[in-house]
Design a protein around this motif. Sequence first.
Motif, PDB file in Angstrom:
ATOM      1  N   ILE A   1     -24.082  15.701  -2.014  1.00  0.00           N
ATOM      2  CA  ILE A   1     -23.144  15.865  -0.685  1.00  0.00           C
ATOM      3  C   ILE A   1     -24.052  15.148   0.143  1.00  0.00           C
ATOM      4  CG2 ILE A   1     -22.454  17.721   0.953  1.00  0.00           C
ATOM      5  CD1 ILE A   1     -22.277  19.763  -1.545  1.00  0.00           C
ATOM      6  N   ALA A   2     -25.233  15.394   0.469  1.00  0.00           N
ATOM      7  CA  ALA A   2     -26.159  14.585   1.521  1.00  0.00           C
ATOM      8  C   ALA A   2     -25.876  13.022   1.341  1.00  0.00           C
ATOM      9  CB  ALA A   2     -27.667  14.843   1.285  1.00  0.00           C
ATOM     10  N   ILE A   3     -25.845  12.434   0.298  1.00  0.00           N
ATOM     11  CA  ILE A   3     -25.522  10.963   0.259  1.00  0.00           C
ATOM     12  C   ILE A   3     -24.307  10.767   0.518  1.00  0.00           C
ATOM     13  CG2 ILE A   3     -24.893   8.999  -1.657  1.00  0.00           C
ATOM     14  CD1 ILE A   3     -27.384  10.305  -3.371  1.00  0.00           C
ATOM     15  N   GLY A   4     -23.188  11.485   0.478  1.00  0.00           N
ATOM     16  CA  GLY A   4     -22.012  11.214   1.135  1.00  0.00           C
ATOM     17  C   GLY A   4     -22.076  11.394   2.603  1.00  0.00           C
ATOM     18  N   GLU A   5     -22.874  12.320   3.017  1.00  0.00           N
ATOM     19  CA  GLU A   5     -22.982  12.500   4.699  1.00  0.00           C
ATOM     20  C   GLU A   5     -23.686  11.235   5.267  1.00  0.00           C
ATOM     21  OE1 GLU A   5     -23.059  14.564   8.490  1.00  0.00           O
ATOM     22  OE2 GLU A   5     -21.847  14.910   6.468  1.00  0.00           O
ATOM     23  N   LEU A   6     -24.725  10.976   4.571  1.00  0.00           N
ATOM     24  CA  LEU A   6     -25.098   9.367   4.987  1.00  0.00           C
ATOM     25  C   LEU A   6     -24.090   8.379   5.143  1.00  0.00           C
ATOM     26  CD1 LEU A   6     -28.749   9.834   3.331  1.00  0.00           C
ATOM     27  CD2 LEU A   6     -28.257   9.840   5.741  1.00  0.00           C
ATOM     28  N   ALA A   7     -23.319   8.317   4.036  1.00  0.00           N
ATOM     29  CA  ALA A   7     -22.365   7.343   4.000  1.00  0.00           C
ATOM     30  C   ALA A   7     -21.427   7.509   4.976  1.00  0.00           C
ATOM     31  CB  ALA A   7     -21.586   7.250   2.522  1.00  0.00           C
ATOM     32  N   ALA A   8     -20.975   8.691   5.354  1.00  0.00           N
ATOM     33  CA  ALA A   8     -19.996   8.963   6.530  1.00  0.00           C
ATOM     34  C   ALA A   8     -20.412  10.091   7.096  1.00  0.00           C
ATOM     35  CB  ALA A   8     -18.749   9.176   5.732  1.00  0.00           C
ATOM     36  N   PRO A   9     -21.173   9.967   8.149  1.00  0.00           N
ATOM     37  CA  PRO A   9     -21.964  11.061   8.954  1.00  0.00           C
ATOM     38  C   PRO A   9     -20.711  11.949   9.462  1.00  0.00           C
ATOM     39  CG  PRO A   9     -23.057   8.944   9.432  1.00  0.00           C
ATOM     40  CD  PRO A   9     -21.766   8.591   8.621  1.00  0.00           C
ATOM     41  N   GLY A  10     -21.088  13.358   9.528  1.00  0.00           N
ATOM     42  CA  GLY A  10     -20.251  14.173   9.973  1.00  0.00           C
ATOM     43  C   GLY A  10     -19.161  14.614   9.148  1.00  0.00           C
ATOM     44  N   THR A  11     -19.045  14.248   7.793  1.00  0.00           N
ATOM     45  CA  THR A  11     -18.347  14.540   6.985  1.00  0.00           C
ATOM     46  C   THR A  11     -18.089  15.917   6.398  1.00  0.00           C
ATOM     47  OG1 THR A  11     -17.570  12.180   6.364  1.00  0.00           O
ATOM     48  CG2 THR A  11     -16.834  13.824   4.699  1.00  0.00           C
ATOM     49  N   PHE A  12     -19.130  16.526   5.833  1.00  0.00           N
ATOM     50  CA  PHE A  12     -19.686  17.616   5.071  1.00  0.00           C
ATOM     51  C   PHE A  12     -20.296  18.703   5.872  1.00  0.00           C
ATOM     52  CE2 PHE A  12     -19.657  13.948   2.533  1.00  0.00           C
ATOM     53  CZ  PHE A  12     -18.729  14.025   1.391  1.00  0.00           C
ATOM     54  N   LYS A  13     -19.805  19.778   5.646  1.00  0.00           N
ATOM     55  CA  LYS A  13     -20.252  21.076   6.262  1.00  0.00           C
ATOM     56  C   LYS A  13     -20.595  22.382   5.169  1.00  0.00           C
ATOM     57  CE  LYS A  13     -20.510  19.653  10.463  1.00  0.00           C
ATOM     58  NZ  LYS A  13     -21.927  19.498  10.995  1.00  0.00           N
ATOM     59  N   ILE A  14     -21.799  22.541   4.948  1.00  0.00           N
ATOM     60  CA  ILE A  14     -22.220  23.504   3.885  1.00  0.00           C
ATOM     61  C   ILE A  14     -22.249  24.793   4.533  1.00  0.00           C
ATOM     62  CG2 ILE A  14     -24.319  24.322   2.656  1.00  0.00           C
ATOM     63  CD1 ILE A  14     -25.411  21.433   2.646  1.00  0.00           C
ATOM     64  N   PHE A  15     -21.345  25.765   3.883  1.00  0.00           N
ATOM     65  CA  PHE A  15     -21.229  27.150   4.181  1.00  0.00           C
ATOM     66  C   PHE A  15     -21.989  28.072   3.185  1.00  0.00           C
ATOM     67  CE2 PHE A  15     -17.539  26.149   1.627  1.00  0.00           C
ATOM     68  CZ  PHE A  15     -17.302  27.453   0.963  1.00  0.00           C
ATOM     69  N   CYS A  16     -22.469  27.760   2.299  1.00  0.00           N
ATOM     70  CA  CYS A  16     -22.929  28.696   1.244  1.00  0.00           C
ATOM     71  C   CYS A  16     -23.911  27.594   0.297  1.00  0.00           C
ATOM     72  CB  CYS A  16     -22.163  29.412   0.481  1.00  0.00           C
ATOM     73  SG  CYS A  16     -23.035  30.530  -0.603  1.00  0.00           S
ATOM     74  N   SER A  17     -25.261  28.204  -0.054  1.00  0.00           N
ATOM     75  CA  SER A  17     -25.918  27.454  -0.908  1.00  0.00           C
ATOM     76  C   SER A  17     -26.552  28.296  -1.945  1.00  0.00           C
ATOM     77  CB  SER A  17     -26.948  26.743   0.042  1.00  0.00           C
ATOM     78  OG  SER A  17     -27.700  25.815  -1.027  1.00  0.00           O
ATOM     79  N   ASN A  18     -26.794  27.807  -3.126  1.00  0.00           N
ATOM     80  CA  ASN A  18     -27.525  28.776  -4.270  1.00  0.00           C
ATOM     81  C   ASN A  18     -28.870  28.432  -4.634  1.00  0.00           C
ATOM     82  OD1 ASN A  18     -25.281  26.455  -5.306  1.00  0.00           O
ATOM     83  ND2 ASN A  18     -26.909  26.462  -6.630  1.00  0.00           N
ATOM     84  N   PRO A  19     -29.862  29.188  -3.911  1.00  0.00           N
ATOM     85  CA  PRO A  19     -31.213  28.942  -4.139  1.00  0.00           C
ATOM     86  C   PRO A  19     -31.392  29.615  -5.340  1.00  0.00           C
ATOM     87  CG  PRO A  19     -30.879  30.698  -2.737  1.00  0.00           C
ATOM     88  CD  PRO A  19     -29.496  30.335  -2.794  1.00  0.00           C
ATOM     89  N   SER A  20     -32.285  28.716  -6.204  1.00  0.00           N
ATOM     90  CA  SER A  20     -32.880  29.385  -7.382  1.00  0.00           C
ATOM     91  C   SER A  20     -34.481  28.986  -7.510  1.00  0.00           C
ATOM     92  CB  SER A  20     -32.265  28.505  -8.633  1.00  0.00           C
ATOM     93  OG  SER A  20     -32.468  27.221  -8.400  1.00  0.00           O
ATOM     94  N   ASN A  21     -35.008  29.656  -8.178  1.00  0.00           N
ATOM     95  CA  ASN A  21     -36.531  29.512  -8.573  1.00  0.00           C
ATOM     96  C   ASN A  21     -36.963  30.062  -9.878  1.00  0.00           C
ATOM     97  OD1 ASN A  21     -36.453  32.337  -8.043  1.00  0.00           O
ATOM     98  ND2 ASN A  21     -37.004  32.419  -5.928  1.00  0.00           N
ATOM     99  N   ALA A  22     -38.103  30.696 -10.089  1.00  0.00           N
ATOM    100  CA  ALA A  22     -38.490  31.164 -11.189  1.00  0.00           C
ATOM    101  C   ALA A  22     -38.024  32.526 -11.724  1.00  0.00           C
ATOM    102  CB  ALA A  22     -39.976  31.158 -11.358  1.00  0.00           C
ATOM    103  N   LYS A  23     -37.280  33.120 -10.429  1.00  0.00           N
ATOM    104  CA  LYS A  23     -36.782  34.230 -10.570  1.00  0.00           C
ATOM    105  C   LYS A  23     -35.377  34.387 -11.081  1.00  0.00           C
ATOM    106  CE  LYS A  23     -36.194  39.115  -8.767  1.00  0.00           C
ATOM    107  NZ  LYS A  23     -36.463  39.710  -7.695  1.00  0.00           N
ATOM    108  N   TYR A  24     -34.500  33.548  -9.817  1.00  0.00           N
ATOM    109  CA  TYR A  24     -33.334  33.485 -10.089  1.00  0.00           C
ATOM    110  C   TYR A  24     -32.941  31.941 -10.739  1.00  0.00           C
ATOM    111  CZ  TYR A  24     -33.032  37.469  -6.865  1.00  0.00           C
ATOM    112  OH  TYR A  24     -33.157  38.554  -6.299  1.00  0.00           O
TER     113      TYR A  24
END
Length: 332
Positions: A100-123
């Motif tokens: 998504i970030a690569i798309g944002e750099l190609a066309a600034p202001g295009t993408f808005k993140i409203f939820c992310s899915n963090p993971s780690n050794a537990k999740y």
Amino acid sequence: MSPAPRSLHQPTRRHLLQAGSTLALAAPAVLRAQSGPKIRIGYWPIAAGLPFYAAVEMGFFKEAGLNVEVQRHAGAQQIMEAMLSDRCDGSANGTGSANIAIGELAAPGTFKIFCSNPSNAKYVLDEVLVPSASPAKVMADLKGKRIASGPGIQNVTLAKTVLERGGATGATVIELPIGQHVAALAAGQVDGCYTLEPTGTIGRLNSSTRVLEAGVISRYVLGDPMAPWFGGSASLTSAFIKKYPAEAQKFIAAYAKGVAHVRSKPADARQYLKGYTAIEGPLTGEVPLAAYTLYNEFTAADIAHFQKFFDLFSDKGIFASRLVVDSMLYKA
């Protein structure tokens, strides 16, 4: 065996749009409301998209009067390209944040993140697998080996980084569709793979693979096995939000109901992996789940970890410039 990954140089918007047609395969469900704009949401068939799958199957979007079209894509990059070319209005969780970030750099202001899915050794979402009979005990045992990764810039870059920092020098990373990872390991085509759930669960349940290490991005990229890796994100295009502000708010609220259901009733929510991922029936109960962070739940520490993840791509020259995470987060 798939060919070695292509060059990871920063693409332009034109290159992204010419990269090829998006695979929008038949999806498990298409919800059609009486009126309103069609909201085209792309997903990649991995476990992290569970809140979206649940929201679709439980009728949360339909209840909100929304006309949601579900698009299944071959990979996260294809979803980003579809959003960039106005063939898709948003992404479900599990779509690579760096894509998504690569798309944002190609066309600034295009993408808005409203939820992310963090993971780690537990999740757990990310992991390195080896064949069940492999003698490998630690990451360094993969020195000089052939290692598969999912397709796209994010997967390849992270696989190489994990291997390098884990001591597996000289390993060759090969792009391979995630659905082929278990079969490639079982057939001896590769010696290991950097992959995402439910791949590890599938291999474990059929006894063909085992997890060498889980939560590898938190450990080797963020420096702490329990640090949240915001590797995938749900997003909407700024153009859709601007044109249909009321529908965008309703969509995010309905999506948040899917998140709430996964959090409060994970055992029930797991059934919705069926049809959207390679896991079916009782096996859905075996898949580890990622966590979820909505746009209004990010802490300063969360954003700092998210930024460290993005900075890896800037440091390696994959991002043409440093991208500030906070600028991409949806603001109600």
